[in-house]
Enzyme design. Structure first.
Site, mmCIF file in Angstrom:
data_model
loop_
_atom_site.group_PDB
_atom_site.id
_atom_site.type_symbol
_atom_site.label_atom_id
_atom_site.label_comp_id
_atom_site.label_asym_id
_atom_site.label_seq_id
_atom_site.Cartn_x
_atom_site.Cartn_y
_atom_site.Cartn_z
ATOM 1 N N CYS A 2 46.439 -15.278 -4.999
ATOM 2 C CA CYS A 2 46.548 -16.383 -4.028
ATOM 3 C C CYS A 2 47.044 -17.687 -4.656
ATOM 4 O O CYS A 2 47.385 -18.627 -3.942
ATOM 5 C CB CYS A 2 45.212 -16.607 -3.334
ATOM 6 S SG CYS A 2 44.675 -15.163 -2.411
ATOM 7 N N HIS A 29 44.703 -23.750 -0.966
ATOM 8 C CA HIS A 29 44.838 -22.363 -0.497
ATOM 9 C C HIS A 29 43.951 -22.171 0.731
ATOM 10 O O HIS A 29 42.799 -22.617 0.752
ATOM 11 C CB HIS A 29 44.430 -21.409 -1.618
ATOM 12 C CG HIS A 29 44.320 -19.995 -1.177
ATOM 13 N ND1 HIS A 29 45.285 -19.380 -0.415
ATOM 14 C CD2 HIS A 29 43.347 -19.058 -1.381
ATOM 15 C CE1 HIS A 29 44.922 -18.137 -0.157
ATOM 16 N NE2 HIS A 29 43.746 -17.926 -0.729
ATOM 17 N N ASN A 47 44.254 -16.173 5.885
ATOM 18 C CA ASN A 47 44.586 -16.209 4.466
ATOM 19 C C ASN A 47 45.823 -15.343 4.222
ATOM 20 O O ASN A 47 45.745 -14.120 4.315
ATOM 21 C CB ASN A 47 43.378 -15.692 3.666
ATOM 22 C CG ASN A 47 43.624 -15.691 2.158
ATOM 23 O OD1 ASN A 47 44.741 -15.898 1.697
ATOM 24 N ND2 ASN A 47 42.563 -15.442 1.406
HETATM 25 N N1 ACO Z 1 30.906 -10.467 11.439
HETATM 26 C C1 ACO Z 1 29.591 -10.569 11.585
HETATM 27 N N2 ACO Z 1 28.735 -10.558 10.549
HETATM 28 C C2 ACO Z 1 29.263 -10.436 9.298
HETATM 29 C C3 ACO Z 1 30.651 -10.327 9.090
HETATM 30 C C4 ACO Z 1 31.485 -10.356 10.222
HETATM 31 N N3 ACO Z 1 32.835 -10.276 10.146
HETATM 32 N N4 ACO Z 1 30.882 -10.234 7.756
HETATM 33 C C5 ACO Z 1 29.692 -10.280 7.144
HETATM 34 N N5 ACO Z 1 28.705 -10.385 8.088
HETATM 35 C C6 ACO Z 1 27.261 -10.477 7.866
HETATM 36 C C7 ACO Z 1 26.829 -9.809 6.590
HETATM 37 O O1 ACO Z 1 26.640 -8.413 6.809
HETATM 38 C C8 ACO Z 1 25.539 -10.524 6.326
HETATM 39 O O2 ACO Z 1 24.522 -9.986 7.134
HETATM 40 P P1 ACO Z 1 23.030 -9.803 6.548
HETATM 41 O O3 ACO Z 1 22.555 -11.200 6.249
HETATM 42 O O4 ACO Z 1 22.321 -9.145 7.675
HETATM 43 O O5 ACO Z 1 23.171 -8.968 5.322
HETATM 44 C C9 ACO Z 1 25.822 -11.952 6.784
HETATM 45 O O6 ACO Z 1 26.913 -11.837 7.704
HETATM 46 C C10 ACO Z 1 26.182 -12.911 5.686
HETATM 47 O O7 ACO Z 1 27.142 -12.287 4.849
HETATM 48 P P2 ACO Z 1 27.789 -13.036 3.611
HETATM 49 O O8 ACO Z 1 28.755 -12.128 2.933
HETATM 50 O O9 ACO Z 1 26.716 -13.641 2.792
HETATM 51 O O10 ACO Z 1 28.574 -14.184 4.398
HETATM 52 P P3 ACO Z 1 29.278 -15.463 3.821
HETATM 53 O O11 ACO Z 1 28.801 -16.640 4.542
HETATM 54 O O12 ACO Z 1 29.296 -15.486 2.319
HETATM 55 O O13 ACO Z 1 30.782 -15.249 4.299
HETATM 56 C C11 ACO Z 1 32.913 -14.626 3.418
HETATM 57 C C12 ACO Z 1 31.542 -14.157 3.819
HETATM 58 C C13 ACO Z 1 33.635 -15.172 4.643
HETATM 59 C C14 ACO Z 1 33.702 -13.444 2.861
HETATM 60 C C15 ACO Z 1 32.797 -15.747 2.356
HETATM 61 O O14 ACO Z 1 31.935 -15.351 1.337
HETATM 62 C C16 ACO Z 1 34.122 -16.137 1.732
HETATM 63 O O15 ACO Z 1 34.956 -16.753 2.374
HETATM 64 N N6 ACO Z 1 34.336 -15.837 0.440
HETATM 65 C C17 ACO Z 1 35.550 -16.239 -0.244
HETATM 66 C C18 ACO Z 1 36.794 -15.515 0.207
HETATM 67 C C19 ACO Z 1 37.968 -15.954 -0.655
HETATM 68 O O16 ACO Z 1 38.152 -17.125 -0.893
HETATM 69 N N7 ACO Z 1 38.754 -15.038 -1.204
HETATM 70 C C20 ACO Z 1 39.705 -15.464 -2.237
HETATM 71 C C21 ACO Z 1 41.049 -15.195 -2.021
HETATM 72 S S1 ACO Z 1 41.487 -13.527 -1.767
HETATM 73 C C22 ACO Z 1 42.668 -13.125 -2.962
HETATM 74 O O17 ACO Z 1 42.789 -13.721 -3.990
HETATM 75 C C23 ACO Z 1 43.547 -11.920 -2.699
#
Ligand code: ACO
Length: 332
Positions: A113, A254, A284
């Protein structure tokens, strides 16, 4: 002499995948995706036989046409992609062939990214060294090709898109790329990885069964590092260049998650009006996310010659860093 972006284009495929449609595919809903990630819709390249090059070719053709650049004038062409068409030939070679660019040193870079910043910094180095004069940097990202649409934790995040920029020398040192601090810290490799398809895990029944051709990410770990690393390098580059908040006209990071963008903005201390953000409609798009956001802002009439833009990126590797870009006369 500095390296300036003198032309910028982007391309998004027609198909729009909404949160409501996603919620029919996996157990999710518009409210969760909107509040946790800030994305409402993303564009998807539906043709299963078209690769990332199909997203960059229209952008490069438009760039050549709009800037009045003949293909034979392009002397260097660098393509960043997290989803290259093949392991080889390079996606750059495929795009150049389609655009009739045959006299350029064309090759791919892999910085996930952060690809746009790495790409632009490399073009800058060539220009400042006097090696090349008309460089096209392009970003080609069919992210949907590495997304598992049964995994609700990753499938809402990504969209497809392409972007292209013409980078040329300028004698006006107050324009173009002023400085960049870019790093790679491989300690995070296992937390954001596409395990199969390379020479370690060659495609096999096992890699298919284990879904190793799809993105794996430890979301929370990645989130924390994205905020920390973009914030640190934003502070570093501002300090290094004696810049205060008043000197910054725009911040463009990003586009991975609206909460990441908000957190970086808050740490840096700029107001919301100074932030360029289009994540809601595009998602993204990996290395294409910053140039697509910049181009959209330019088309909306936000960017003016001389504006100081603070760019920050983060991606698998972990690749990360910040750049100070002064907006030049740019064909959009
Ligand atoms: N819909 C509903 N619920 C969901 C979803 C969804 N799409 N996805 C996860 N949940 C649930 C999980 O199961 C979890 O439930 P639980 O508490 O019962 O276990 C809860 O939501 C919280 O899950 P987390 O993974 O802790 O959620 P978080 O707030 O961390 O959000 C996310 C997840 C959006 C992926 C976030 O962590 C994020 O944005 N991370 C960074 C992504 C990024 O920047 N990637 C880098 C670039 S990619 C590249 O380089 C190719």
């Amino acid at each position: 002499m500095k390296a300036a972006i003198t032309g910028l284009t982007h391309y998004l495929p027609d198909y729009v995948l909404t949160n409501d449609e996603l919620s029919q595919m996996v157990d999710t809903n518009d409210e969760w995706i909107t509040t946790r990630v800030g994305i409402k819709e993303r564009h998807i390249l539906k043709d299963p036989h078209a690769g990332s090059s199909a997203l960059a070719i229209p952008a490069v053709k438009e760039l050549l046409e709009k800037t009045g650049t003949r293909p034979e004038e392009v002397d260097c062409f660098i393509c960043a992609s997290s989803a290259p068409d093949y392991r080889w030939p390079s996606t750059a070679a495929i795009i150049c062939d389609a655009c009739d660019i045959r006299h350029a040193m064309a090759y791919d870079i892999q910085a996930a990214c952060s690809g746009f910043l790495f790409n632009l910094n490399q073009a800058r180095a060539f220009i400042e060294a006097g090696l090349y004069k008309k460089i096209i940097i392009c970003q080609a990202e069919k992210c949907s090709s590495f997304v598992d649409y049964t995994d609700r934790s990753t499938c809402p995040l990504f969209g497809d898109g392409g972007a292209a920029a013409l980078v040329e020398p300028t004698d006006d040192d107050s324009l173009g790329v002023q400085d960049a601090v870019l790093y790679t810290n491989g300690a995070g490799n296992e937390h954001l990885i596409l395990k199969a398809g390379g020479s370690v895990n060659v495609p096999s029944h096992q890699t298919v069964d284990d879904k190793w051709s799809y993105i794996y990410q430890d979301g929370r770990y990645v989130f924390k590092n994205a905020v920390t690393m973009m914030t640190q390098t934003a502070g570093e580059i501002m300090q290094k260049n004696n810049l205060t908040l008043e000197d910054i006209d725009w911040v463009c990071t990003h586009q991975a998650n609206k909460r990441i963008i908000d957190a970086v903005r808050q740490y840096v201390g700029v107001s919301e009006e100074k932030v360029i953000c289009n994540i809601e409609k595009v998602g993204n798009t990996s290395s294409a996310s910053i140039p697509i956001a910049l181009h959209t802002a330019a088309q909306e009439g936000k960017l003016h010659k001389g504006d100081t833009i603070l760019l920050a990126a983060f991606g698998s590797g972990f690749t990360y860093g910040s750049m100070i870009l002064k907006w030049a006369d740019c064909v959009i």
